[in-house]
Scaffold this active site. Structure first.
Site, PDB file in Angstrom:
ATOM      1  N   GLU A 482       0.828  -1.207   0.000  1.00 15.27           N
ATOM      2  CA  GLU A 482       0.000   0.000   0.000  1.00 15.27           C
ATOM      3  C   GLU A 482       0.865   1.262   0.000  1.00 15.27           C
ATOM      4  O   GLU A 482       0.507   2.275  -0.580  1.00 15.27           O
ATOM      5  CB  GLU A 482      -0.922  -0.034   1.233  1.00 15.27           C
ATOM      6  N   THR A 593     -11.372   8.711 -13.001  1.00 17.02           N
ATOM      7  CA  THR A 593     -10.402   8.149 -12.058  1.00 17.02           C
ATOM      8  C   THR A 593     -10.765   6.729 -11.615  1.00 17.02           C
ATOM      9  O   THR A 593      -9.985   6.063 -10.945  1.00 17.02           O
ATOM     10  CB  THR A 593     -10.212   9.083 -10.845  1.00 17.02           C
TER      11      THR A 593
HETATM   12  C1  DMJ Z   1     -10.298   3.810  -7.098  1.00 22.38           C
HETATM   13  O1  DMJ Z   1     -11.560   3.872  -6.552  1.00 22.38           O
HETATM   14  C2  DMJ Z   1      -9.980   5.042  -7.880  1.00 22.38           C
HETATM   15  O2  DMJ Z   1      -8.924   4.772  -8.719  1.00 22.38           O
HETATM   16  C3  DMJ Z   1      -9.638   6.206  -7.012  1.00 22.38           C
HETATM   17  O3  DMJ Z   1      -9.260   7.334  -7.759  1.00 22.38           O
HETATM   18  C4  DMJ Z   1      -8.538   5.869  -6.068  1.00 22.38           C
HETATM   19  N1  DMJ Z   1      -8.651   4.597  -5.458  1.00 22.38           N
HETATM   20  C5  DMJ Z   1      -9.310   3.495  -6.022  1.00 22.38           C
HETATM   21  C6  DMJ Z   1      -8.444   2.344  -6.429  1.00 22.38           C
HETATM   22  O4  DMJ Z   1      -7.291   2.161  -5.737  1.00 22.38           O
END
Ligand code: DMJ
Length: 615
Positions: A482, A593
């Site tokens: 992580e 995202t």
């Molecule tokens: C996802 O939900 C998206 O990529 C977000 O922007 C960040 N974290 C998670 C995946 O790790």
């Protein structure tokens, strides 16, 4: 790939959207997908308005200084300078400093007062029983549905559909690559089928307990987050029966009339982004929502003031405005941008916290990982999505990454380039898995960067990819932790036990894919395949895929969660990595995202009212 007749492909016109109320036949108790989409739009309007009203957005009728005057402009040309039609952005830099300061103070007081009021309302809500709150929400919803029913049933002229290029195909010519792509598709099927069997309708799956799983980011109810998140991946992989199955569940069961706190960010990136992408890919009709439905929910007032949360609405909300013809979404996200743009930034960096009481930055903690990441990503993607006409977004992105490079990007003793975090006045030499997405972002933003620095940013992206690959390679499971440190002899390795887990995250593979698309260097496919094999070997269980608690232990302990983003992102990026570039080409699509592809809006210089297709 041949798509079934039910799923129209590119080149078609999406049927006219209906302005009028959706029909609610008396014999049908459930809402159709299109009607649910409307409720989602309404929910998103509530979210924006609650969020904006309490913390950021001035009352535009009273605070003309922040009024963008953009009613008729979908994508502003803020560079226009002298003689520009739209002077909104320049007003905040106007000459009358004193008046501005007074107005700023007045705005701060208003934010404070709104915040107090919101807290009072929230307290008031908490005193009520669940049933009372539920009844209030239901009454509000009934009102909205009633308004929609009674509205004149007038069809809209067709919206100019963005050019939907490359929504299928990408078949690799090389048989070895094809085998790999088929393997990724098989992994998707394993993840989906098990969710279908054991977790259907729940937000996520517990693949070992073989039952549904819910976290508080989606509230406590059965929102089917995995279904909404996975739909577009199923579509592009050609898993059309599974896609239709998910679509049916949404039509019959997805219910937004829940009395529960949800994350604004997660609802936006997964649900709104997921449904928008599924709509564009499949051509499923949506109907125009009634505008002006903004009312404040008490429960939503506990909204966050985290940079990545309020800064990650732009792409989805611009598309909502585009599809519904209602500029409310666009104007709200632009107000957020204006406010941020106006604030002082320590060392040119955006801190992760904004204090809702004062309208000032909170703790000066800056990161390109958790809390900050997608804010930067969305500046770049706003520019790309506007067909590179939103120059203001590009300028903010360029300024931000210059500051990031100057203050946060470092090279370790061993020569690994990493992005640290600015915390309590010093740089923490630690990089999160989340920050690994930045390699892809630098590569994606290389073209169009200042002073011919395209090559430089592509290289920087490649360096970040290398570092993140090292963080995988230096573990027993070949899966990344992580968070990893750079401290003396320690390089790209997690030190604390609590940072050694891998929860099926996509960011490293996302970066490999972008780098692959821009360089075609085979190492990215090789690294992606290494990750796929490690996931298959250590995360696959009979009931799906699970995260692991310690990537440094050769005998993995599973966390028993199959995250929805594993289907939305990790497997999608892997599939794309082994596909041809003609599948979702990057000059036509921008990924939100959560890896939901949204089409570039080729709208240069058109206005919403002047757009021949949206009169
Ligand atoms: C996802 O939900 C998206 O990529 C977000 O922007 C960040 N974290 C998670 C995946 O790790």
């Amino acid at each position: 790939m041949t798509a079934p007749a039910l799923l129209p492909l590119s080149g078609r016109r999406i049927p006219p959207l209906s302005l009028g109320p959706p029909s609610f036949p008396h014999h049908r108790a459930t809402l159709r997908l299109s009607e649910k989409f409307i409720l989602l739009l309404i929910l998103s309007a509530f979210i924006t308005l609650c969020f904006g009203a309490f913390f950021f957005l001035p009352d535009s009728s009273k605070h003309k200084r922040f009024d963008l005057g953009l009613e008729d402009v979908l994508i502003p040309h803020v560079d226009a300078g002298k003689g520009a039609k739209n002077p909104g952005v320049f007003l905040i830099h106007g000459p009358d400093e004193h008046r501005h300061r007074e107005e700023e103070e007045r705005l701060r007081n208003k934010i404070r007062a709104d915040h107090e009021k919101a807290l009072e309302e929230a307290k008031e809500k908490l005193r009520k029983s669940r049933e009372e709150i539920r009844a209030e929400i239901q009454t509000e919803k009934n009102k909205v549905v009633q308004e929609m029913k009674t509205k004149e049933n007038k069809p809209l002229p067709p919206v100019a559909v963005p050019n939907l290029v490359g929504i299928s195909g990408g078949d690799p010519e090389d048989t070895e690559i094809k085998k790999k792509r088929d393997k990724i598709k098989e992994m998707m099927k394993h993840a989906w089928d098990n969710y279908r069997t054991y977790g259907w309708g729940h937000n996520e799956l517990r693949p070992i307990a073989k039952k549904g799983h819910s976290t508080n980011i989606f509230g406590s109810s059965l929102m089917g987050a995995t279904i909404v998140d996975a739909l577009d991946t199923l579509y592009i992989m050609g898993l059309h029966d599974e896609f239709l199955d998910g679509q049916r569940w949404i039509e019959d069961n997805l219910d937004f009339s829940v009395n529960s706190e949800v994350s604004v960010f997660e609802v936006n990136i997964r649900f709104i982004g997921g449904l928008l992408a599924a709509y564009y890919l499949s051509g499923e009709e949506v109907r125009k929502m009634k505008s002006g439905v903004g009312r404040n929910w008490g429960w939503a007032s506990a909204g966050s003031s985290i940079l990545a949360e309020f800064g990650t609405l732009h792409m989805e909300f611009v598309h909502l405005s585009y599809l519904t013809g209602d500029l409310v979404y666009y104007k709200k996200v632009m107000h957020i941008r204006k406010l941020l743009q106006k604030m002082d930034r320590p060392n040119g960096l955006y801190p992760n916290y904004l204090n809702p009481r004062t309208g000032r930055w909170g703790q000066y903690h800056t990161s390109v990982g958790g809390l900050g990441d997608s804010f930067y990503e969305y500046l770049l993607k706003a520019w790309l999505m506007s067909d590179k006409t939103d120059h203001e977004a590009r300028r903010m992105y360029d300024d931000a990454i210059e500051a990031i490079e100057k203050h946060l990007v470092k090279k370790s003793r061993g020569g690994l380039v990493f992005i640290g975090e600015w915390k309590n006045g010093h740089l923490e030499k630690k990089m999160g898995h989340l920050a690994c997405f930045a390699g892809g972002m630098f590569a994606l933003g290389a073209d169009g960067s200042r002073k011919d620095k395209a090559g430089h940013y592509l290289e920087l992206g490649a360096e970040i990819a290398r570092t993140c690959h090292e963080s995988y390679d230096r573990t027993a499971l070949k899966l990344g932790p992580e968070s990893f440190k750079f401290d003396g002899a320690v390089e790209a390795v997690a030190v604390r036990q609590a940072e050694k887990y891998y929860i099926l995250r996509p960011e490293v593979i996302e970066t490999y894919w972008y780098l692959w698309r821009f360089t075609h260097d085979p190492r990215y496919r090789q690294w992606g395949w290494e990750a796929a094999l490690a996931i298959e070997k250590y995360c696959r269980v009979s009931g799906g895929f699970s995260g692991v608690k310690d990537v440094y232990s050769s005998t993995p302990t599973h966390d028993d969660v199959q995250q929805s983003f594993f289907l939305a992102e990790t497997l999608k990026y892997l599939y794309l990595l082994f596909s041809g570039d003609d599948l979702l080409p990057l000059d036509h699509w921008v990924f939100n995202t959560e890896a939901h592809p949204l089409p570039v809006l080729h709208l240069a210089n058109t206005t919403l009212s002047g757009n021949p297709a949206v009169r």
